[in-house]
Scaffold this active site. Sequence first.
Site, short mmCIF file in Angstrom:
data_model
loop_
_atom_site.label_atom_id
_atom_site.label_comp_id
_atom_site.label_asym_id
_atom_site.label_seq_id
_atom_site.Cartn_x
_atom_site.Cartn_y
_atom_site.Cartn_z
N LYS A 133 0.82 -1.10 0.11
CA LYS A 133 -0.01 -0.19 -0.18
C LYS A 133 1.01 1.22 0.04
CE LYS A 133 -3.12 -3.21 -0.11
NZ LYS A 133 -4.21 -3.36 1.01
C1 LIG Z 1 -5.07 -4.53 1.15
C2 LIG Z 1 -6.28 -4.51 1.11
C3 LIG Z 1 -7.20 -5.05 2.55
C4 LIG Z 1 -6.74 -5.66 3.35
O1 LIG Z 1 -5.67 -5.02 4.16
P1 LIG Z 1 -4.73 -5.94 4.98
O2 LIG Z 1 -3.86 -4.98 5.55
O3 LIG Z 1 -3.84 -6.52 4.09
O4 LIG Z 1 -5.33 -6.95 5.96
C5 LIG Z 1 -8.69 -4.58 2.36
N1 LIG Z 1 -9.29 -4.20 1.38
C6 LIG Z 1 -8.51 -3.59 0.21
C7 LIG Z 1 -9.27 -3.03 -0.81
C8 LIG Z 1 -7.14 -3.85 0.16
O5 LIG Z 1 -6.45 -3.37 -0.98
#
Ligand SMILES: *Cc1c(COP(=O)(O)O)cnc(C)c1O
Length: 382
Positions: A180
């Site tokens: 992210k």
């Molecule tokens: C990455 C992501 C998640 C989950 O996040 P984590 O920190 O990996 O548990 C949920 N929704 C979306 C749209 C994502 O891209």
Amino acid sequence: MIPYGMHDVGDLEEQAIVDVIRNGWLTMGPRVREFEASFSRKTGAPHSVAVATGTAALHLTMLGLEIGPGDEVITTPLTFVATANAIVQAGAKPIFADIDPVTMTLDPAAARKKVTKRTRAIMPVHYGGAPCDLNAFWKLGRSKGLTIVEDSCHAVGSSYRGLPIGGRGDAQCFSFHPVKTITTAEGAIITTRSRKLADRLRALRFHGFMEDATTRKSHGASAYPRMHLLGTKSVISDLQAALGLIQLERLEEFTRRRNELAERYTKAFAGMKALVLPTTLAETTSAWHIYVIRLDLSALKCSRDEFMEALRRENIGTAVHYLPVHLQPYYRKRFGTRPGLCPIAEAAYKQMVTIPLFPKMTDRDQDQVIEGIGRLLYYYQR
Ligand SMILES: *Cc1c(COP(=O)(O)O)cnc(C)c1O
């Protein structure tokens, strides 16, 4: 190989983690509180609650809102499975509505058509960092008495009508997984303007214990903590928060570079007819978590997968975001969802390719990607 995404963690982050180790507090403590305060300052959010993962953030938000069996939550099929899974984990039913073909985010008009007496919330995703049509959702939420939970896992650094995502809504869940826009290795924050929800979330992340000053006063600081809710253990550690504090300071730097790269792509691809390029709504900015191109397959002699394979041979990493969730085997089996339920998302899925974009990517890396894609489009043209 140029990956499609990559974190940027450097010496400052390393130093911050070493400091935490030397100072002795490892799990949730003062750094987590600082990180929450810093995130609130950045986004304008009245309350920020840090938790273990984006997945936990979404799940706890459902529990915090007391969404459960008998309830429905409307969401987008074009997302990571965790979005819809949170609804199911809470015992509620996910209802998939189609996307807007321009922004690739949940279409408010499609969502409105799915509202029933059982609907409690709508969960749009700021896909790729591009904000969804929030005003339309807020209006719909007000008129029907629904909570708008923004899956903002792609949107740390995005803004809507001049203000950061996270500052104004009912609840927003941000992920700090390494892929992210900023990272804490694993971690997430839920922002909300509701004091009550924030208090519930703080309890739900730590066994259901209420961190309530008045209880502490009446029972004494040493009193055994009172459990008021069936909570979970979903805390984030001071080690991770220390990393996040530095990353948050670097957010503008990251967002600037991601925007620069996105603009370069958009300019370079503008003349290529077989491509559909990502678009953001007016009066919004994207953090550009990912850059997703769509192939006009009627103009090409290859499939999307062949195109990706050819890029791989040129050492260009790609990904697909995402197989629509309602087509995942579990959802088909449990909820009977089928192809045809969300035709726009299904068609987009067949065309999409996520191409490399991350802050550390050099202009030369990017030129290699642009040249590679240009060459393949020429080679595969009909
Ligand atoms: C990455 C992501 C998640 C989950 O996040 P984590 O920190 O990996 O548990 C949920 N929704 C979306 C749209 C994502 O891209």
